[in-house]
Design an enzyme around this catalytic site. Structure first.
Site: not given
Length: 255
Positions: A114-115, A118, A190
């Site tokens: 997930h990170e 980004h 988000d």
């Protein structure tokens, strides 16, 4: 801006002084004031801290100095170094670390993907700020985080910049989908931000190609009690449908 209009008529409060957030010079000056009674190390560069704290208020900056001093004391250091100052910025921005938080291996891996979504997009998209740190250690309410602090004070944002921010925000969801062909509840914050940006682009900034260059919705009515509960709707149901379609289109394009 929260006073009843009756108080602001001529002859009552004639002069209004707007105090905005400090710029880089203001932030550096505030940091100097609050670090006056703290023994700083020779490596501390307050100008660099000021650059990394865009949109911070005076109270936030005071908090950074206090947190840095506490951190140095916990580490049995005689002076507050740059490491403590940067760690304090992170703590004020994201909240305290939860190192004792028990997380399964699968959840850690999912958070990492997930990170990474980004972080990679912040590197690839020119219009957005590049990340400075990525972590899967929970902080505050977040299971992990990607820090992309603004590098300069901005008063306006372009359509390309807003689209870039939306794309980076959706990168977390895409990272999860690539990893496990599924998504989790970790994307909710988000999605809220993306939805708000897209709606503002259409309704407030006139950044829609299919709708006229108008502002839709009259903003908050000057109601003394509960005015945040009321928005003026100055457009038809047909226009409301077109607004929804444009918001969906912008989000889909970013995805």
């Amino acid at each position: 801006d929260t006073l009843d209009p009756a108080l602001l008529r001529p002859g009552r409060f004639d002069r209004q002084v707007v105090v905005g957030l400090p710029d880089i010079n203001g932030r550096e000056g505030i940091l100097k004031v609050h670090s006056k009674n703290i023994k700083l190390g020779t490596d501390v560069n307050l100008r660099r801290i000021a650059q990394q704290t865009v949109y911070f208020s005076g109270a936030d900056l005071a908090n950074i100095c206090n947190e840095a001093a506490l951190l140095a004391a916990r580490r049995n250091k005689e002076t507050v170094g740059m490491d403590e100052m940067l760690a304090a910025v992170e703590r004020v921005t994201m909240g305290p670390e939860k190192k004792s938080h028990v997380t399964s291996k699968k959840e850690k891996e999912m958070t990492a993907y997930h990170e990474a979504g980004h972080a990679l997009l912040s590197l690839l998209i020119d219009e957005v700020d590049t990340f400075t740190k990525v972590s899967i250690i929970p902080r505050g309410m977040a299971g992990g985080y990607t820090l992309t602090p603004p590098t300069e004070d901005k008063h306006y944002m372009s359509k390309k910049e807003l689209k870039g921010i939306m794309t980076v925000l959706l990168g977390g969801m895409v990272g999860e989908e690539i990893y496990m062909n599924d998504t989790t509840t970790g994307v909710s914050n988000d999605l809220q931000k993306v939805s708000q940006i897209a709606r503002n682009m259409v309704c407030a900034y006139g950044m829609s190609d299919k709708l006229d260059k108008l502002a839709f919705g009259g903003g908050h009515q000057p109601m003394f009690l509960g005015r945040d509960l009321f928005d003026e709707k100055n457009y038809s149901e047909d226009t409301a449908k077109k607004i929804d379609e444009e918001v969906h289109s912008l989000v889909h394009e970013s995805y």
